[in-house]
Design a protein around this motif. Structure first.
Motif, PDB file in Angstrom:
ATOM      1  N   THR A 192       0.551  -0.965   0.257  1.00  9.10           N
ATOM      2  CA  THR A 192       0.153  -0.215  -0.447  1.00  9.10           C
ATOM      3  C   THR A 192       0.902   0.656   0.103  1.00  9.10           C
ATOM      4  O   THR A 192       2.241   1.144   0.507  1.00  9.10           O
ATOM      5  CB  THR A 192      -1.429  -0.104   1.327  1.00  9.10           C
ATOM      6  OG1 THR A 192      -0.489  -0.150   2.238  1.00  9.10           O
ATOM      7  CG2 THR A 192      -1.968  -1.165   1.138  1.00  9.10           C
ATOM      8  N   LEU A 193      -0.186   2.809  -0.595  1.00 10.63           N
ATOM      9  CA  LEU A 193       1.217   3.502  -0.394  1.00 10.63           C
ATOM     10  C   LEU A 193       1.130   4.150   0.789  1.00 10.63           C
ATOM     11  O   LEU A 193       2.752   4.595   1.472  1.00 10.63           O
ATOM     12  CB  LEU A 193       0.901   4.824  -0.994  1.00 10.63           C
ATOM     13  CG  LEU A 193       1.012   6.033  -1.146  1.00 10.63           C
ATOM     14  CD1 LEU A 193       1.120   6.003  -2.856  1.00 10.63           C
ATOM     15  CD2 LEU A 193       1.388   7.170  -0.375  1.00 10.63           C
ATOM     16  N   ALA A 209      -1.855  11.939  -2.863  1.00  9.27           N
ATOM     17  CA  ALA A 209      -1.985  11.024  -2.957  1.00  9.27           C
ATOM     18  C   ALA A 209      -2.020  10.566  -4.518  1.00  9.27           C
ATOM     19  O   ALA A 209      -2.622  10.269  -5.096  1.00  9.27           O
ATOM     20  CB  ALA A 209      -2.128   9.948  -2.009  1.00  9.27           C
ATOM     21  N   GLN A 210      -0.999   9.663  -5.369  1.00 13.03           N
ATOM     22  CA  GLN A 210      -1.024   9.667  -6.394  1.00 13.03           C
ATOM     23  C   GLN A 210      -0.513   8.381  -6.974  1.00 13.03           C
ATOM     24  O   GLN A 210       0.548   7.684  -6.541  1.00 13.03           O
ATOM     25  CB  GLN A 210      -0.943  10.491  -7.827  1.00 13.03           C
ATOM     26  CG  GLN A 210       1.015  10.899  -7.687  1.00 13.03           C
ATOM     27  CD  GLN A 210       1.050  12.260  -8.468  1.00 13.03           C
ATOM     28  OE1 GLN A 210      -0.590  12.940  -8.256  1.00 13.03           O
ATOM     29  NE2 GLN A 210       1.547  12.349  -9.298  1.00 13.03           N
ATOM     30  N   SER A 212      -0.289   5.012  -6.730  1.00 17.53           N
ATOM     31  CA  SER A 212       0.370   3.270  -5.366  1.00 17.53           C
ATOM     32  C   SER A 212      -0.254   2.646  -6.181  1.00 17.53           C
ATOM     33  O   SER A 212      -1.297   1.973  -6.717  1.00 17.53           O
ATOM     34  CB  SER A 212      -0.801   3.984  -4.233  1.00 17.53           C
ATOM     35  OG  SER A 212      -1.091   2.585  -3.049  1.00 17.53           O
ATOM     36  N   TRP A 215      -3.526  -0.295  -2.875  1.00 14.69           N
ATOM     37  CA  TRP A 215      -4.814   0.538  -1.749  1.00 14.69           C
ATOM     38  C   TRP A 215      -3.619   1.828  -1.317  1.00 14.69           C
ATOM     39  O   TRP A 215      -2.674   2.175  -1.357  1.00 14.69           O
ATOM     40  CB  TRP A 215      -5.044   0.117  -0.431  1.00 14.69           C
ATOM     41  CG  TRP A 215      -5.829  -1.247  -0.904  1.00 14.69           C
ATOM     42  CD1 TRP A 215      -6.369  -1.285  -2.257  1.00 14.69           C
ATOM     43  CD2 TRP A 215      -6.770  -2.112  -0.598  1.00 14.69           C
ATOM     44  NE1 TRP A 215      -8.116  -2.823  -1.680  1.00 14.69           N
ATOM     45  CE2 TRP A 215      -7.348  -3.257  -0.840  1.00 14.69           C
ATOM     46  CE3 TRP A 215      -6.262  -2.508   1.309  1.00 14.69           C
ATOM     47  CZ2 TRP A 215      -8.187  -4.068   0.124  1.00 14.69           C
ATOM     48  CZ3 TRP A 215      -7.235  -3.022   2.181  1.00 14.69           C
ATOM     49  CH2 TRP A 215      -8.159  -4.257   1.528  1.00 14.69           C
ATOM     50  N   THR A 216      -4.508   2.945  -1.455  1.00 14.62           N
ATOM     51  CA  THR A 216      -3.673   4.213  -1.076  1.00 14.62           C
ATOM     52  C   THR A 216      -3.948   4.615   0.291  1.00 14.62           C
ATOM     53  O   THR A 216      -2.445   4.811   0.907  1.00 14.62           O
ATOM     54  CB  THR A 216      -4.470   5.513  -2.230  1.00 14.62           C
ATOM     55  OG1 THR A 216      -4.194   5.090  -3.416  1.00 14.62           O
ATOM     56  CG2 THR A 216      -3.648   6.461  -1.908  1.00 14.62           C
ATOM     57  N   ILE A 232      -6.687  12.468  -4.178  1.00 13.39           N
ATOM     58  CA  ILE A 232      -6.567  10.919  -4.097  1.00 13.39           C
ATOM     59  C   ILE A 232      -6.476  10.911  -5.624  1.00 13.39           C
ATOM     60  O   ILE A 232      -7.880  10.831  -6.371  1.00 13.39           O
ATOM     61  CB  ILE A 232      -7.399  10.144  -3.891  1.00 13.39           C
ATOM     62  CG1 ILE A 232      -6.500   9.974  -2.153  1.00 13.39           C
ATOM     63  CG2 ILE A 232      -6.496   8.598  -3.908  1.00 13.39           C
ATOM     64  CD1 ILE A 232      -7.381   9.352  -0.848  1.00 13.39           C
ATOM     65  N   GLY A 235      -3.822   4.861 -10.408  1.00 14.19           N
ATOM     66  CA  GLY A 235      -2.802   4.461 -10.360  1.00 14.19           C
ATOM     67  C   GLY A 235      -3.708   3.459 -10.765  1.00 14.19           C
ATOM     68  O   GLY A 235      -3.635   3.678 -12.240  1.00 14.19           O
ATOM     69  N   ASP A 239      -6.635  -0.261  -6.439  1.00 10.21           N
ATOM     70  CA  ASP A 239      -5.862   1.975  -6.018  1.00 10.21           C
ATOM     71  C   ASP A 239      -6.708   2.065  -5.089  1.00 10.21           C
ATOM     72  O   ASP A 239      -7.021   3.271  -5.205  1.00 10.21           O
ATOM     73  CB  ASP A 239      -5.076   2.076  -7.214  1.00 10.21           C
ATOM     74  CG  ASP A 239      -6.677   3.102  -8.220  1.00 10.21           C
ATOM     75  OD1 ASP A 239      -7.744   2.167  -7.919  1.00 10.21           O
ATOM     76  OD2 ASP A 239      -6.328   3.401  -9.091  1.00 10.21           O
ATOM     77  N   THR A 259     -10.429   7.221  -8.534  1.00 11.47           N
ATOM     78  CA  THR A 259      -9.894   6.074  -8.891  1.00 11.47           C
ATOM     79  C   THR A 259      -9.757   5.167  -9.355  1.00 11.47           C
ATOM     80  O   THR A 259     -11.295   4.981 -10.479  1.00 11.47           O
ATOM     81  CB  THR A 259      -9.398   5.079  -7.476  1.00 11.47           C
ATOM     82  OG1 THR A 259     -11.051   5.227  -6.825  1.00 11.47           O
ATOM     83  CG2 THR A 259      -8.818   6.233  -6.428  1.00 11.47           C
TER      84      THR A 259
END
Length: 429
Positions: A192-193, A209-210, A212, A215-216, A232, A235, A239, A259
């Motif tokens: 995960t990120l 956040a981008q 990932s 899961w982010t 967000i 990905g 994601d 997402t």
């Protein structure tokens, strides 16, 4: 077609909704930090990853404060490890791009991977057992999934992701001790990120956040969480944007999420591995924009076996999704979803259904543990276009869906109408 509530009834419902949210929010206190600042400075011969982690550790050891990453682009070849009493602050125009060598995310750490606890590659940002911590600022985390991770999971030489998932789920089903659930090298379970495991007092605010790898934003077994004003971006696959997983006292607000999977999904573990663990409860989601190219706008599940209860969703927009509002599980899951109240939702366009509750979600292995869906209210929902169904609510004969209220919902277009089977449904039509 449901008709509007009488003004007096609407007022009573609105007052109760607001009172319940206020009660939850009274338990959620964002962390406070000492007014000390530590700037990340990369010394000659050191990497950015060494510098940021050393600065976090120094801040932590002196009682806490703010660790600032100045504007600029950085490559972080390995995980950032968060510690108690530290606010990691990403300045505007600070971009942290995480490296794409899986070996850099060793040693293994304890995570919950798709609902089952195991040891795996470290998340790109990770904390375990910490208190009073935050990530703030207007900078960017970039997981670079498009450059590596999606292709990596399908590469030969070791078990690909699907084989590894099968092995892990069997371990959870049969009660293999956590210490023996060791993955990482030789497997392809993407990290995960951001994952906070067993933490308390969390603030995530302002950053982007981008891309990932998986899961982010994934808090697990954690409580007292504030997530607000995040952006967000998608990905490649799996994601999910924000997934509180067996978490308690959570506020998610003013987030803009786009997402390829679920923008927000409330979770509580998978099947037998989650039945003796705590679930998720006391969660407020409000004023968010939720887009998905292939999945749901807002959902609970499908990993919900520890139980999800006391969830309020208010004033959110779903511009586009495959399904708008979804509860998903299958007959392996057990567990429950109850005391969910959703109101003031705008759904512009969805392909399958605006509202869906299902007990036949994929990955079914042949169990007979039907979940319990009950005490669910959905009201004041505007749907511009539902290509197939307005609502699709289907339980099973052995365990019908419990009490569901749908009030004051308007559809401009429905392709196939509504479907309700094995459900105790009340509408005001």
């Amino acid at each position: 077609m449901p008709i509007p509530l009488h003004a007096q009834e609407f007022s009573r419902n609105s007052d109760l909704f607001n009172q319940q949210i206020a009660a939850v929010l009274s338990h959620i206190k964002p962390p406070i930090f000492p007014k000390k600042e530590f700037k990340v400075q990369v010394k000659q011969g050191h990497s950015f990853q060494q510098a940021v982690n050393q600065t976090i550790e120094a801040c932590h050891k002196t009682g806490g404060g703010r660790v600032t990453v100045s504007k600029g682009e950085y490559v972080c070849n390995g995980p950032i490890r968060m510690l108690s009493n530290v606010n990691l602050h990403l300045s505007e125009e600070a971009i942290i791009r995480f490296g794409t060598n899986p070996a850099d995310y060793l040693p293994l750490v304890k995570v919950r991977w798709e609902g089952t606890v195991c040891y795996n590659y470290s998340p790109l940002v990770y904390a375990n057992g910490q208190k009073n911590l935050a990530i703030t600022g207007k900078g960017i985390f970039d997981g670079q999934a498009d450059k590596f991770w999606f292709v990596w999971k399908k590469q030969p030489n070791g078990d690909d992701q699907e084989k590894a998932k099968t092995i892990l789920r069997k371990m959870g089903e049969t009660g293999v001790p956590e210490s023996q659930r060791v993955f990482g090298e030789g497997y392809k379970l993407r990290p995960t990120l951001l994952e906070f495991y067993d933490c308390e007092g969390i603030l995530l605010e302002g950053f982007t956040a981008q891309q990932s790898p998986f899961w982010t934003i994934h808090p697990v077994f954690s409580k007292n969480i504030t997530i607000r004003n995040l952006t967000i971006h998608h990905g490649t696959t799996n994601d999910d944007g924000i997934d509180p997983d067996s978490c308690e006292d959570v506020l998610i607000e003013n987030c803009d999420i786009n997402t390829d999977d679920d923008p927000i999904s409330i979770k509580a573990g998978r099947d037998q591995d989650a039945w003796s663990r705590k679930g998720s409860r006391n969660i407020v989601v409000r004023k968010c924009t939720l887009r998905s190219r292939i999945a749901n706008g807002f959902c609970i599940g499908s990993e919900m076996s520890g139980g999800v209860e006391n969830v309020w969703v208010d004033d959110c927009r779903i511009p586009t999704a495959n399904l708008g509002l979804t509860l998903k599980a299958n007959l392996d899951r057990g567990g429950f979803v109850r005391k969910l109240w959703v109101r003031n939702i705008m759904i512009d366009s969805c392909r399958q259904a605006a509202i869906r509750m299902q007990m036949d979600y994929h990955s079914y292995r042949g169990g007979n543990f039907p979940p319990d869906f009950d005490q669910i209210t959905l009201e004041n929902i505007q749907v511009h276009s539902a290509r197939d169904y307005g609502w699709w609510l289907v339980g099973v004969p052995a365990k019908p869906i419990g009490f569901v209220q749908i009030r004051n919902i308007k559809f401009d277009y429905i392709g196939k109408g509504n479907k309700a089977e094995f459900v105790n449904l009340k509408t005001n039509d």
